[in-house]
Motif scaffolding. Structure first.
Motif, PDB file in Angstrom:
ATOM      1  N   HIS A 255       0.846  -1.183   0.000  1.00  0.00           N
ATOM      2  CA  HIS A 255       0.000   0.000   0.000  1.00  0.00           C
ATOM      3  C   HIS A 255       0.887   1.240   0.000  1.00  0.00           C
TER       4      HIS A 255
ATOM      5  N   SER B   3      -0.425   8.483  -1.794  1.00  0.00           N
ATOM      6  CA  SER B   3      -0.145   9.412  -2.889  1.00  0.00           C
ATOM      7  C   SER B   3       0.130  10.804  -2.325  1.00  0.00           C
TER       8      SER B   3
ATOM      9  N   ARG C   7      -4.132  10.179  -0.296  1.00  0.00           N
ATOM     10  CA  ARG C   7      -4.980   8.994  -0.460  1.00  0.00           C
ATOM     11  C   ARG C   7      -4.111   7.749  -0.576  1.00  0.00           C
TER      12      ARG C   7
ATOM     13  N   SER D  68      -3.418   3.759  -1.979  1.00  0.00           N
ATOM     14  CA  SER D  68      -3.734   2.815  -3.048  1.00  0.00           C
ATOM     15  C   SER D  68      -2.866   1.578  -2.871  1.00  0.00           C
ATOM     16  N   ARG D  69      -3.268   0.505  -3.516  1.00  0.00           N
ATOM     17  CA  ARG D  69      -2.519  -0.744  -3.426  1.00  0.00           C
ATOM     18  C   ARG D  69      -1.935  -1.061  -4.787  1.00  0.00           C
TER      19      ARG D  69
END
Length: 100
Positions: free
Chosen positions: A71, A74, A78, A80-81
């Motif tokens: 993971h 950003s 946020r 993201s994976r």
């Protein structure tokens, strides 16, 4: 995650039954189970937990086994994976990961 795995198991079972019907002319009952899929998915981790009394993986996000299965945050905060099936050319270079 379990819903997706169970749906794949269902589709696979239906396709196998259709293939068998095409080859033999006989139908087949098809069934799947969300619980059975979940047990299958967690089987490896549960085996480690039951046998050794510890979690299968206790690595932190900062020290991954595979850098592209982790993971990341950003610049806008946020999460993201990232995921990648093939990592044979991936090498650690200092504090970052690089493709060879």
């Amino acid at each position: 995650m379990g819903d997706h795995t169970t749906s794949l198991a269902t589709v696979s079972a239906i396709l196998a039954a259709l293939y068998e019907r095409e080859r033999t002319g006989e139908g087949r009952i098809v069934q799947t189970s969300l619980l059975a899929s979940g047990v299958y998915l967690m089987g490896s981790d549960m085996s480690v937990q039951l046998k050794m009394g510890r979690l299968a993986s206790v690595r932190s996000r900062d020290n991954p086994i595979n850098a592209v299965a982790n993971h990341y945050r950003s610049s806008d905060g946020r999460w993201s994976r990232a995921g990648c099936a093939r990592t044979s050319g991936l090498r650690r270079s200092g504090s970052s990961w690089r493709w060879r």
